[in-house]
Motif scaffolding. Structure first.
Motif, PDB file in Angstrom:
ATOM      1  N   MET A  42       0.954  -1.169   0.059  1.00  0.00           N
ATOM      2  CA  MET A  42      -0.010  -0.197  -0.014  1.00  0.00           C
ATOM      3  C   MET A  42       0.838   1.420   0.081  1.00  0.00           C
ATOM      4  SD  MET A  42      -2.604  -1.466   2.837  1.00  0.00           S
ATOM      5  CE  MET A  42      -1.323  -2.167   3.860  1.00  0.00           C
ATOM      6  N   PHE A  43       0.592   2.134  -0.718  1.00  0.00           N
ATOM      7  CA  PHE A  43       1.467   3.356  -1.012  1.00  0.00           C
ATOM      8  C   PHE A  43       0.622   4.803  -1.088  1.00  0.00           C
ATOM      9  CE2 PHE A  43       1.156   0.511  -4.370  1.00  0.00           C
ATOM     10  CZ  PHE A  43       0.983   1.321  -5.346  1.00  0.00           C
ATOM     11  N   LEU A  44       1.031   5.505  -1.205  1.00  0.00           N
ATOM     12  CA  LEU A  44       0.514   6.909  -2.045  1.00  0.00           C
ATOM     13  C   LEU A  44       1.580   7.304  -3.162  1.00  0.00           C
ATOM     14  CD1 LEU A  44       0.602   9.181   1.383  1.00  0.00           C
ATOM     15  CD2 LEU A  44      -1.511   8.096   0.116  1.00  0.00           C
ATOM     16  N   PHE A  45       1.050   7.773  -3.979  1.00  0.00           N
ATOM     17  CA  PHE A  45       1.882   8.165  -5.204  1.00  0.00           C
ATOM     18  C   PHE A  45       1.158   9.460  -6.065  1.00  0.00           C
ATOM     19  CE2 PHE A  45      -1.908   5.585  -6.667  1.00  0.00           C
ATOM     20  CZ  PHE A  45      -2.108   5.814  -7.977  1.00  0.00           C
ATOM     21  N   VAL A  57       6.172   7.398  -5.680  1.00  0.00           N
ATOM     22  CA  VAL A  57       5.543   6.659  -4.444  1.00  0.00           C
ATOM     23  C   VAL A  57       6.144   7.049  -3.108  1.00  0.00           C
ATOM     24  CG1 VAL A  57       5.787   4.007  -3.256  1.00  0.00           C
ATOM     25  CG2 VAL A  57       5.344   4.342  -6.049  1.00  0.00           C
ATOM     26  N   GLU A  58       5.389   7.182  -2.206  1.00  0.00           N
ATOM     27  CA  GLU A  58       5.514   7.465  -0.731  1.00  0.00           C
ATOM     28  C   GLU A  58       4.892   6.526   0.093  1.00  0.00           C
ATOM     29  OE1 GLU A  58       7.690  10.070  -0.416  1.00  0.00           O
ATOM     30  OE2 GLU A  58       7.288  11.041  -2.388  1.00  0.00           O
ATOM     31  N   GLN A  59       5.362   6.506   1.403  1.00  0.00           N
ATOM     32  CA  GLN A  59       4.987   5.555   2.400  1.00  0.00           C
ATOM     33  C   GLN A  59       4.510   4.465   2.058  1.00  0.00           C
ATOM     34  OE1 GLN A  59       1.578   7.717   4.418  1.00  0.00           O
ATOM     35  NE2 GLN A  59       3.282   9.129   5.256  1.00  0.00           N
ATOM     36  N   PHE A  60       5.342   3.569   1.343  1.00  0.00           N
ATOM     37  CA  PHE A  60       5.218   2.412   1.002  1.00  0.00           C
ATOM     38  C   PHE A  60       5.121   1.331   2.129  1.00  0.00           C
ATOM     39  CE2 PHE A  60       6.180  -2.006  -0.358  1.00  0.00           C
ATOM     40  CZ  PHE A  60       5.607  -2.014  -1.478  1.00  0.00           C
ATOM     41  N   LYS A  61       4.055   0.521   2.341  1.00  0.00           N
ATOM     42  CA  LYS A  61       4.096  -0.230   3.477  1.00  0.00           C
ATOM     43  C   LYS A  61       3.558  -1.687   2.727  1.00  0.00           C
ATOM     44  CE  LYS A  61       4.394   2.847   6.741  1.00  0.00           C
ATOM     45  NZ  LYS A  61       5.751   2.945   7.340  1.00  0.00           N
ATOM     46  N   GLU A  62       3.856  -2.874   3.493  1.00  0.00           N
ATOM     47  CA  GLU A  62       3.637  -4.280   2.988  1.00  0.00           C
ATOM     48  C   GLU A  62       3.338  -5.179   3.781  1.00  0.00           C
ATOM     49  OE1 GLU A  62       7.249  -6.743   1.869  1.00  0.00           O
ATOM     50  OE2 GLU A  62       6.810  -5.039   0.293  1.00  0.00           O
ATOM     51  N   VAL A  63       2.516  -6.094   3.418  1.00  0.00           N
ATOM     52  CA  VAL A  63       1.897  -7.114   4.372  1.00  0.00           C
ATOM     53  C   VAL A  63       2.408  -8.236   3.740  1.00  0.00           C
ATOM     54  CG1 VAL A  63       0.362  -8.535   5.749  1.00  0.00           C
ATOM     55  CG2 VAL A  63       0.445  -5.903   5.838  1.00  0.00           C
ATOM     56  N   ARG A  64       3.131  -9.343   3.960  1.00  0.00           N
ATOM     57  CA  ARG A  64       3.331 -10.494   3.365  1.00  0.00           C
ATOM     58  C   ARG A  64       3.006 -11.891   4.046  1.00  0.00           C
ATOM     59  NH1 ARG A  64       8.118 -10.587  -0.372  1.00  0.00           N
ATOM     60  NH2 ARG A  64       8.575  -8.351  -0.873  1.00  0.00           N
ATOM     61  N   LEU A  65       2.690 -12.694   3.559  1.00  0.00           N
ATOM     62  CA  LEU A  65       2.265 -13.960   4.151  1.00  0.00           C
ATOM     63  C   LEU A  65       3.061 -15.128   3.289  1.00  0.00           C
ATOM     64  CD1 LEU A  65      -1.851 -13.796   4.248  1.00  0.00           C
ATOM     65  CD2 LEU A  65      -0.276 -13.544   6.251  1.00  0.00           C
ATOM     66  N   ARG A  66       3.551 -16.172   4.083  1.00  0.00           N
ATOM     67  CA  ARG A  66       4.392 -17.369   3.576  1.00  0.00           C
ATOM     68  C   ARG A  66       3.293 -18.191   2.867  1.00  0.00           C
ATOM     69  NH1 ARG A  66       6.254 -20.180   7.652  1.00  0.00           N
ATOM     70  NH2 ARG A  66       6.698 -22.040   6.220  1.00  0.00           N
ATOM     71  N   HIS A  67       3.631 -18.901   1.907  1.00  0.00           N
ATOM     72  CA  HIS A  67       2.841 -19.790   0.999  1.00  0.00           C
ATOM     73  C   HIS A  67       2.677 -21.067   2.121  1.00  0.00           C
ATOM     74  CE1 HIS A  67       1.125 -18.961  -2.649  1.00  0.00           C
ATOM     75  NE2 HIS A  67       2.058 -17.913  -2.870  1.00  0.00           N
ATOM     76  N   THR A  68       1.451 -20.998   2.673  1.00  0.00           N
ATOM     77  CA  THR A  68       1.294 -22.553   3.409  1.00  0.00           C
ATOM     78  C   THR A  68      -0.237 -22.888   3.118  1.00  0.00           C
ATOM     79  OG1 THR A  68       0.397 -21.247   5.427  1.00  0.00           O
ATOM     80  CG2 THR A  68       2.676 -21.755   5.299  1.00  0.00           C
ATOM     81  N   MET A  69      -0.753 -23.958   3.335  1.00  0.00           N
ATOM     82  CA  MET A  69      -1.862 -24.424   3.063  1.00  0.00           C
ATOM     83  C   MET A  69      -3.118 -23.464   3.583  1.00  0.00           C
ATOM     84  SD  MET A  69      -3.727 -28.059   3.653  1.00  0.00           S
ATOM     85  CE  MET A  69      -2.394 -28.712   4.129  1.00  0.00           C
ATOM     86  N   ILE A  98       3.162  13.832   6.789  1.00  0.00           N
ATOM     87  CA  ILE A  98       3.721  14.543   5.661  1.00  0.00           C
ATOM     88  C   ILE A  98       4.053  16.298   6.309  1.00  0.00           C
ATOM     89  CG2 ILE A  98       3.673  15.949   3.343  1.00  0.00           C
ATOM     90  CD1 ILE A  98       2.005  13.358   2.767  1.00  0.00           C
ATOM     91  N   ALA A  99       3.399  16.631   6.771  1.00  0.00           N
ATOM     92  CA  ALA A  99       3.608  18.033   7.698  1.00  0.00           C
ATOM     93  C   ALA A  99       4.718  17.957   8.454  1.00  0.00           C
ATOM     94  CB  ALA A  99       2.572  18.540   8.387  1.00  0.00           C
ATOM     95  N   ALA A 171      10.413   4.232   4.818  1.00  0.00           N
ATOM     96  CA  ALA A 171      10.339   4.189   6.052  1.00  0.00           C
ATOM     97  C   ALA A 171      11.230   5.436   6.850  1.00  0.00           C
ATOM     98  CB  ALA A 171      11.548   2.948   6.329  1.00  0.00           C
ATOM     99  N   LEU A 172      11.728   6.079   5.823  1.00  0.00           N
ATOM    100  CA  LEU A 172      11.942   7.640   6.612  1.00  0.00           C
ATOM    101  C   LEU A 172      10.982   8.182   7.103  1.00  0.00           C
ATOM    102  CD1 LEU A 172      14.430   8.705   3.783  1.00  0.00           C
ATOM    103  CD2 LEU A 172      15.070   7.718   5.906  1.00  0.00           C
ATOM    104  N   LEU A 173       9.634   8.175   6.678  1.00  0.00           N
ATOM    105  CA  LEU A 173       8.556   8.714   6.996  1.00  0.00           C
ATOM    106  C   LEU A 173       8.288   8.369   8.395  1.00  0.00           C
ATOM    107  CD1 LEU A 173       6.314   9.568   3.919  1.00  0.00           C
ATOM    108  CD2 LEU A 173       7.718  11.191   5.259  1.00  0.00           C
ATOM    109  N   ASP A 174       8.549   7.014   8.862  1.00  0.00           N
ATOM    110  CA  ASP A 174       8.266   6.575  10.093  1.00  0.00           C
ATOM    111  C   ASP A 174       9.112   7.643  11.487  1.00  0.00           C
ATOM    112  OD1 ASP A 174       6.698   4.567   9.111  1.00  0.00           O
ATOM    113  OD2 ASP A 174       8.238   3.165   9.131  1.00  0.00           O
ATOM    114  N   LEU A 175      10.160   8.353  10.851  1.00  0.00           N
ATOM    115  CA  LEU A 175      10.879   8.939  11.769  1.00  0.00           C
ATOM    116  C   LEU A 175      10.082  10.261  12.203  1.00  0.00           C
ATOM    117  CD1 LEU A 175      14.328   8.437  10.014  1.00  0.00           C
ATOM    118  CD2 LEU A 175      13.474   7.439  12.054  1.00  0.00           C
ATOM    119  N   ALA A 176       9.325  10.715  11.403  1.00  0.00           N
ATOM    120  CA  ALA A 176       8.264  11.890  11.514  1.00  0.00           C
ATOM    121  C   ALA A 176       7.481  11.825  12.899  1.00  0.00           C
ATOM    122  CB  ALA A 176       7.450  12.349  10.244  1.00  0.00           C
TER     123      ALA A 176
END
Length: 178
Positions: A42-45, A57-69, A98-99, A171-176
């Motif tokens: 998910m991101f802004l663009f 692209v700004e503020q890219f965040k992701e969720v990953r799931l391992r392939h399992t049944m 952002i501000a 990830a830099l924006l996480d510092l704001a």
């Protein structure tokens, strides 16, 4: 890949002192043969062109799931609610971040700041050059650094390397702090 380019996030001083806006977008991936992860980014663009290259692209965040049944069920249980919340969320927290990033001065040496965030020396050089090219001035704030990473990432030909750099930039924006 889906995007909401109508309900944009408005922001002050987007580029070169001018106001602007960002759209929300996300993409979902899955491995047909199960040798990789499935997930959502998910991101802004700024905008997406006809061949779906996503610019700014700004503020890219992701969720990953391992392939399992149980991965498909976990996707529905874990990721679908995140995606729903993302699509319905207020723009206020994004605008506040952002501000805050625009106000957060980088008080340390820029090369040290970037190195401490896992950018190589060649990446740091490219980041500083990209900001000078696009903004006409050196990096001063956390927002400058974030947009400079995005600008430098646009020059990377390999898409995986480009996305990896954009992730570090997001990830830099996480510092704001706001």
């Amino acid at each position: 890949f889906l995007a909401d380019e109508v309900n944009r996030v408005e922001m002050h001083n987007r580029r070169d002192g001018q106001n602007g806006s960002l759209a929300r977008g996300f993409f979902i991936w899955n491995s047909e043969v199960g040798d990789a992860t499935m997930g959502i980014g998910m991101f802004l663009f700024d905008y997406a062109c006809s061949n779906r290259i996503i610019w700014g692209v700004e503020q890219f965040k992701e969720v990953r799931l391992r392939h399992t049944m149980s991965a498909p069920e976990r996707f529905v249980e874990e990721v679908a609610p995140i995606l729903t919340a993302y699509s319905q969320a207020s723009a206020l927290p994004i605008e506040q971040t952002i501000a805050a990033a625009q106000q957060a001065k980088i008080d340390t040496d820029l090369d040290t700041f970037l190195k401490n965030r896992k950018f190589t020396m060649s990446e740091s050089t490219a980041i500083k050059a990209a900001h000078m090219r696009e903004e006409g001035r050196p990096i001063e704030t956390l927002w400058d650094a974030t947009t400079a990473v995005t600008a430098a990432a646009k020059t990377i030909r390999n898409q995986n390397d480009c996305v990896a750099m954009e992730r570090k930039g997001g990830a830099l924006l996480d510092l704001a702090d706001f």
